[in-house]
Design an enzyme around this catalytic site. Structure first.
Site, PDB file in Angstrom:
ATOM      1  N   ASN A   1       0.842  -1.182   0.000  1.00 26.02           N
ATOM      2  CA  ASN A   1       0.000   0.000   0.000  1.00 26.02           C
ATOM      3  C   ASN A   1       0.887   1.244   0.000  1.00 26.02           C
ATOM      4  O   ASN A   1       2.112   1.143  -0.021  1.00 26.02           O
ATOM      5  CB  ASN A   1      -0.957  -0.023   1.198  1.00 26.02           C
ATOM      6  CG  ASN A   1      -2.281   0.631   0.892  1.00 26.02           C
ATOM      7  OD1 ASN A   1      -2.336   1.643   0.199  1.00 26.02           O
ATOM      8  ND2 ASN A   1      -3.355   0.063   1.416  1.00 26.02           N
TER       9      ASN A   1
ATOM     10  N   HIS B   1      23.106  -0.986  12.191  1.00 26.35           N
ATOM     11  CA  HIS B   1      24.309  -0.232  12.550  1.00 26.35           C
ATOM     12  C   HIS B   1      25.016  -0.936  13.698  1.00 26.35           C
ATOM     13  O   HIS B   1      24.367  -1.522  14.572  1.00 26.35           O
ATOM     14  CB  HIS B   1      23.947   1.194  12.967  1.00 26.35           C
ATOM     15  CG  HIS B   1      23.302   1.966  11.872  1.00 26.35           C
ATOM     16  ND1 HIS B   1      24.020   2.663  10.937  1.00 26.35           N
ATOM     17  CD2 HIS B   1      22.005   2.122  11.525  1.00 26.35           C
ATOM     18  CE1 HIS B   1      23.198   3.226  10.077  1.00 26.35           C
ATOM     19  NE2 HIS B   1      21.967   2.909  10.411  1.00 26.35           N
TER      20      HIS B   1
ATOM     21  N   GLY C   1      -0.878  -1.381   8.736  1.00 30.07           N
ATOM     22  CA  GLY C   1      -0.223  -0.111   8.446  1.00 30.07           C
ATOM     23  C   GLY C   1       0.732   0.330   9.537  1.00 30.07           C
ATOM     24  O   GLY C   1       0.491   0.134  10.727  1.00 30.07           O
TER      25      GLY C   1
ATOM     26  N   THR D   1      10.722  -7.483  16.095  1.00 25.12           N
ATOM     27  CA  THR D   1      12.148  -7.571  16.390  1.00 25.12           C
ATOM     28  C   THR D   1      12.701  -8.988  16.295  1.00 25.12           C
ATOM     29  O   THR D   1      13.911  -9.164  16.364  1.00 25.12           O
ATOM     30  CB  THR D   1      12.433  -7.044  17.803  1.00 25.12           C
ATOM     31  OG1 THR D   1      11.737  -7.860  18.755  1.00 25.12           O
ATOM     32  CG2 THR D   1      11.987  -5.595  17.954  1.00 25.12           C
TER      33      THR D   1
ATOM     34  N   ARG E   1       4.406  -8.913  20.174  1.00 26.82           N
ATOM     35  CA  ARG E   1       4.241 -10.134  20.969  1.00 26.82           C
ATOM     36  C   ARG E   1       3.033 -10.899  20.432  1.00 26.82           C
ATOM     37  O   ARG E   1       2.103 -10.303  19.916  1.00 26.82           O
ATOM     38  CB  ARG E   1       3.985  -9.776  22.428  1.00 26.82           C
ATOM     39  CG  ARG E   1       5.148  -9.031  23.075  1.00 26.82           C
ATOM     40  CD  ARG E   1       5.044  -9.089  24.573  1.00 26.82           C
ATOM     41  NE  ARG E   1       5.945  -8.303  25.357  1.00 26.82           N
ATOM     42  CZ  ARG E   1       7.246  -8.152  25.233  1.00 26.82           C
ATOM     43  NH1 ARG E   1       7.856  -8.735  24.261  1.00 26.82           N
ATOM     44  NH2 ARG E   1       7.961  -7.406  26.032  1.00 26.82           N
TER      45      ARG E   1
END
Length: 191
Positions: free
Chosen positions: A90, A120, A147, A170, A185
């Site tokens: 989208n 990084h 979104g 993550t 989660r």
């Protein structure tokens, strides 16, 4: 000073996830190429499939039939992005593809989502040298991403998973799982 001839070496380091110099002239040229192509893509009008196809052919590493990407669309290089059939992005998505980003067939990605393979060093001395690295991202087939979600470096999301709007993913998401939040989660375990 770096030699232009070592550009492909720097590219190989980048794509493999090793430390690399993002300011290398070869990488900068490849990045400028991708930016020009995304500007061309963003200037097209929805429904102009014939005008968009050659741009996607030049921009993306590969893509299947029935893919749709709503502009604006932002990438680092584009050529490290590989899409299955019927993938949908989208409006306003960002893919930092310094490493491969693979997206399975039928996956739908909500507006403002970011897939961030770039990373990084945690060591400030290495960061001060201007070096970066990345880790690949893989989304399975039939994944739905709400979104504004952020998919971080090295994440794999299994087939049929659902990622809630605004989630910060993550770590790995199992096939069929539903995750949301920051950090994301599980809301529902896979069947």
């Amino acid at each position: 000073m770096t030699d232009a001839a070592d550009g492909p070496v720097e590219w190989d380091k980048m794509v493999s996830g090793a430390l690399y110099d993002p300011g290398h002239p070869y990488l900068k040229a490849q990045h400028r190429r991708a930016q020009a192509l995304t500007r061309d893509y963003d200037a097209t009008i929805s429904g102009e499939g014939d005008a968009r196809r050659p741009i996607l052919d030049a921009l993306l590493g590969s893509y299947g039939s029935g893919c749709a990407i709503q502009p604006p669309f932002r990438v680092d290089y584009g050529v490290n992005i590989h899409l299955g059939d019927d993938v949908f992005f989208n409006f306003g998505c960002v893919v930092l593809d310094i490493c491969p980003v693979r997206i399975g067939s039928g996956t739908q990605i909500g507006p403002g989502t970011q897939l961030l393979a770039a990373d990084h060093p945690r060591d400030p001395a290495i960061r001060a040298e201007g070096l970066e690295f990345g880790r690949p991202i893989t989304l399975g087939a039939q994944v739905w991403i709400g979104g504004g979600a952020l998919i971080l470096p090295g994440v794999t999301i299994g087939d049929g998973a659902t990622i809630g709007a605004g989630a910060v993913v993550t770590r790995e998401v199992a096939a069929g799982a539903v995750v949301a939040g920051n950090p994301a989660r599980p809301l529902h375990a896979p069947p």
